[in-house]
Design a protein around this motif. Structure first.
Motif, short mmCIF file in Angstrom:
data_model
loop_
_atom_site.label_atom_id
_atom_site.label_comp_id
_atom_site.label_asym_id
_atom_site.label_seq_id
_atom_site.Cartn_x
_atom_site.Cartn_y
_atom_site.Cartn_z
N HIS A 137 45.69 41.67 40.51
CA HIS A 137 46.07 41.81 39.10
C HIS A 137 47.33 41.00 38.79
O HIS A 137 47.42 40.34 37.75
N LEU A 138 48.30 41.02 39.70
CA LEU A 138 49.56 40.29 39.50
C LEU A 138 49.35 38.77 39.59
O LEU A 138 50.04 38.01 38.91
N LEU A 139 48.42 38.34 40.43
CA LEU A 139 48.17 36.91 40.60
C LEU A 139 47.30 36.35 39.47
O LEU A 139 47.20 35.14 39.30
N HIS A 140 46.69 37.25 38.72
CA HIS A 140 45.81 36.81 37.64
C HIS A 140 46.62 36.54 36.38
O HIS A 140 47.32 37.42 35.88
N GLY A 141 46.54 35.33 35.89
CA GLY A 141 47.22 34.97 34.65
C GLY A 141 46.22 34.47 33.62
O GLY A 141 45.00 34.53 33.82
N ALA A 142 46.73 33.93 32.53
CA ALA A 142 45.86 33.49 31.43
C ALA A 142 44.97 32.31 31.82
O ALA A 142 43.89 32.13 31.25
N GLN A 143 45.43 31.51 32.80
CA GLN A 143 44.68 30.30 33.17
C GLN A 143 43.88 30.47 34.45
O GLN A 143 43.38 29.48 35.00
N ASN A 144 43.75 31.69 34.96
CA ASN A 144 43.04 31.90 36.22
C ASN A 144 41.61 32.37 35.98
O ASN A 144 41.31 33.00 34.97
N TYR A 145 40.77 32.07 36.94
CA TYR A 145 39.39 32.58 36.93
C TYR A 145 39.16 33.38 38.21
O TYR A 145 39.52 32.93 39.31
N ILE A 146 38.57 34.55 38.06
CA ILE A 146 38.36 35.42 39.23
C ILE A 146 36.85 35.59 39.46
O ILE A 146 36.09 35.85 38.52
N THR A 147 36.46 35.43 40.72
CA THR A 147 35.09 35.72 41.15
C THR A 147 35.14 36.76 42.24
O THR A 147 35.84 36.58 43.25
N VAL A 148 34.46 37.88 42.04
CA VAL A 148 34.42 38.91 43.09
C VAL A 148 32.97 39.21 43.42
O VAL A 148 32.11 39.25 42.55
N VAL A 149 32.71 39.42 44.71
CA VAL A 149 31.37 39.82 45.15
C VAL A 149 31.50 41.12 45.92
O VAL A 149 32.47 41.34 46.64
N GLY A 150 30.52 42.00 45.73
CA GLY A 150 30.59 43.28 46.42
C GLY A 150 29.28 44.03 46.36
O GLY A 150 28.33 43.62 45.69
N ASP A 151 29.25 45.14 47.07
CA ASP A 151 28.09 46.01 47.15
C ASP A 151 28.48 47.37 46.58
O ASP A 151 29.26 48.10 47.19
N ASP A 152 27.95 47.71 45.40
CA ASP A 152 28.36 48.98 44.76
C ASP A 152 27.83 50.21 45.50
O ASP A 152 28.31 51.31 45.29
#
Length: 231
Positions: free
Chosen positions: A214-229
């Motif tokens: 959350h802290l590393l995420h800024g307005a110009q960042n894109y986040i990709t997460v993969v997981g198994d719910d």
């Protein structure tokens, strides 16, 4: 164009493969420099496997990319920006055995019986507090004198580590999170650097690790997460 992505799929369905191809696409097609890509896994073995597979796809060695576990990424940050994080340049990372030795020593000084206060149980208590982002002086709502004693050991443990420039695995992440909360310039610098953040096995992230993302995420960042719910 890039976008935030949440990819949910079951075990063995190729989630890591998606991450590998995403990294290769970012670098090859979008010309994103490797140092602007931060990819997080949960084991060093998985990190090495992803690196090998990306290099096979690109037919080229990948250098400069930030690829590793939450702990190894934070270790690298602390070494690189030790002045910003206010840690000694030559800090020593300690493992579980080192921690247990230190806790045993502290408990001996405090005249605590290891049978009543098993060092492993004390270590678990300390680790749990750090995962919640709590320092010894921030721990409250202690149910009884037993927990209060564990907090006292935690306080002595903290003081010992600071005095001897020792950093345990939980501390690697906690130190980074605490500093990024208060140092706006450093937080913005890292947000500017890590334009693309990718996380494998996202369902395994704990509270502190999630806070770091959350802290590393800024307005110009894109986040990709993969997981198994289901996990």
């Amino acid at each position: 164009p890039p976008a935030h992505q949440l990819i949910i799929a079951g075990a063995g369905s190729g989630k890591t493969r998606v991450l590998v191809h995403r990294i290769a696409w970012l670098h090859h097609q979008l010309q994103i420099p490797t140092y602007q890509i931060l990819a997080v896994t949960f084991t060093n073995k998985a990190a090495n496997a992803i690196k090998d597979r990306v290099e096979q796809l690109l037919h080229n060695a990948v250098s400069g990319m930030w690829l590793g576990t939450f702990h190894s990424i934070c270790h690298r940050l602390l070494r690189m920006y030790h002045k910003d994080f206010a840690v000694a340049a030559q800090f020593q990372v300690i493992d579980t055995d080192d921690q247990l030795r230190l806790i045993k020593s502290i408990q001996r000084e405090m005249k605590l019986d290891d049978k009543v206060y098993p060092p492993r149980k004390t270590l678990y208590f300390i680790s749990q507090q750090k995962e919640k982002g709590l320092r010894a002086n921030q721990v409250d709502d202690l149910p009884d004198t037993y927990a209060q004693t564990l907090q006292n050991v935690y306080q002595a443990y903290e003081q010992n580590c600071q005095r001897s420039h020792l950093i345990d695995f939980d501390e690697l992440i906690l130190q980074v999170v605490e500093t990024l909360k208060t140092k706006d310039s450093l937080r913005r610098r890292l947000q500017d650097q890590f334009r693309h953040i990718l996380i494998d096995e996202f369902q395994d992230t704990n509270r502190l690790q999630y806070e770091l993302v959350h802290l590393l995420h800024g307005a110009q960042n894109y986040i990709t997460v993969v997981g198994d719910d289901d996990q």
